[in-house]
Scaffold this active site. Structure first.
Site, PDB file in Angstrom:
ATOM      1  N   TYR A  84      18.821  17.354  -0.966  1.00 36.26           N
ATOM      2  CA  TYR A  84      20.174  17.199  -0.430  1.00 36.26           C
ATOM      3  C   TYR A  84      21.053  16.675  -1.561  1.00 36.26           C
ATOM      4  CZ  TYR A  84      24.143  15.869   2.423  1.00 36.26           C
ATOM      5  OH  TYR A  84      25.411  15.771   2.956  1.00 36.26           O
ATOM      6  N   CYS A  85      22.077  17.429  -1.906  1.00 32.52           N
ATOM      7  CA  CYS A  85      22.984  17.036  -2.985  1.00 32.52           C
ATOM      8  C   CYS A  85      24.199  16.334  -2.380  1.00 32.52           C
ATOM      9  CB  CYS A  85      23.420  18.256  -3.798  1.00 32.52           C
ATOM     10  SG  CYS A  85      24.492  17.837  -5.191  1.00 32.52           S
TER      11      CYS A  85
END
Length: 411
Positions: free
Chosen positions: A141-142
């Site tokens: 997850y960025c």
């Protein structure tokens, strides 16, 4: 962009941070286009050079925003819901899926199950709390872009990194060229916006180049960030256990999470099933640089489908095309979609059995295994380096004794 502080675990932070990035880009635009481009280069040096700065930075920023939008809109890829495997050969198959030739499992031979999705977990699939479903080939997850990176949007993530990196490289080149003239022009001081640009450019060039290099390494080996983190956990845990040997000084550092790197695969063997042990370093999904690279850019980041069935799919011409898709922006948006879509099996439309249909659908998403890994698994079976699944335990002893000297089936 991957290894996030604890602050980033909060839901509000995941919403606020992308907004902060956008606001930061707004300030950088002011500093680059106005403070550097207009007040320094345009007024005191060259109109043409100033215009070139504006055009190049504008192009880079358009690419950054475009691929950011594609990242979010395309999404990481939702895994299908797979009903439980028919491990016990039940006659009632209304809510079951035929057992495939192989699947990854725990030590007892049971497939991994997602309790939230009520589904069998496909290889390298992970449930996302943010999306509330399982992500195909989950990478990370960025928080900076505010979305999950997975199978479908991974190539857009690489494009995003390239053009964001190019933006700061161009900024630093022009900035370093005209800082001295700004300093020498009477005041013996520089525009304070330049200091901020130096700090931001240096920081993001270091972060983005390191991240891009790491992900290119992942592509070469068909790995994910999760795979890499697990391999590093193995090294940390092994180092900690060796330091805590009774004959050595105790390691007083925090105990790392236990990770041995051992994994298991459940394989059809003759008329039964066997469990074979392997490790993370065996890289079961890697087909070599050439195939891994083309699978990413020409086969939607998949190791299965019609594309992988033909040797002609991996020609030099297509390798060149895949590099073109990587380096030239927006080409992948107009490239013929026949190589980009998920190709359905022809038999799927002719099968009347819903039960068989479920297996075909599962196989469309199940990652293929490379030949080297299959040879390794078959060699272990030949050497009787396997055990029986727990759900077949009443038959385990008989099957183990009867398997001696028999030739394993190829997968």
């Amino acid at each position: 962009m991957v290894f996030d502080p604890k602050l980033f675990k909060y839901a509000w932070a995941k919403r606020v941070i992308p907004i902060c990035v956008i606001l930061g880009l707004g300030y950088i635009d002011f500093a680059c286009f106005y403070a550097l481009g207009y007040r320094e280069i345009y007024k005191f040096h060259s109109h043409g050079v100033a215009i070139s700065l504006w055009v190049i930075l504008a192009w880079c920023e358009v690419c950054v925003i475009a691929y950011w939008v594609l990242l979010v809109v395309t999404g990481p890829g939702k895994a299908p819901r797979v009903k439980p495997f028919n491990l016990y050969s039940s006659e009632d198959t209304s809510d079951l899926t035929p057992v495939p030739d192989y699947f990854f499992c725990d030590e007892s031979g049971y497939p991994f199950w997602c309790s939230q999705c009520q589904s069998i977990k496909l290889p390298r699939t992970l449930h996302s709390k943010d999306r509330n479903y399982c992500i195909l080939k989950f990478d990370h997850y960025c928080v900076w872009v505010g979305t999950v990176i997975g199978q479908r949007n991974y190539k857009y993530f690489l494009n995003f990194l390239i053009w964001f990196l190019m933006f700061f490289i161009v900024t630093l080149i022009y900035l370093s060229r005209y800082t001295k003239s700004n300093y020498d022009r009477g005041t013996k001081d520089i525009d304070h916006n330049y200091i901020v640009l130096y700090i931001l450019s240096g920081y993001w060039i270091l972060i983005l180049s390191s991240l891009l290099a790491a992900h290119l390494w992942y592509v070469v080996h068909n790995m994910t960030t999760i795979d890499d983190m697990n391999i590093k956990k193995v090294k940390r845990y092994s180092r900690w256990t060796s330091n805590n040997d009774k004959t050595k000084r105790k390691d007083v550092r925090k105990i790392p999470g236990e990770e041995t790197g051992i994994r298991y695969i459940n394989i059809r063997y003759n008329d039964t099933r066997v469990i074979v042990q392997y490790t993370l370093n065996d890289f079961p999904f890697s087909f070599g640089f050439k195939r891994n690279w083309q699978n990413l850019w020409l086969n939607n980041n998949r190791t299965n489908g019609d594309f992988t069935q033909h040797e002609s799919s991996y020609s030099r011409k297509r390798l060149a095309i895949s590099f073109l898709l990587f380096l030239v922006p927006y080409v992948d948006l107009v490239y013929p979609s026949r190589e980009r879509i998920n190709v359905s099996d022809v038999e799927k439309s002719t099968l009347d059995s819903l039960y068989s249909h479920r297996l075909i659908e599962y196989e469309q998403y199940n990652d293929r295994l490379n030949d080297k890994f299959l040879d390794y698994i078959n060699s272990k079976i030949k050497n009787n380096e396997f055990h029986m699944p727990r759900y077949l335990s009443p038959l385990a002893e008989d099957q183990q004794s009867s398997s001696e000297g028999s030739r394993p089936d190829n997968i």
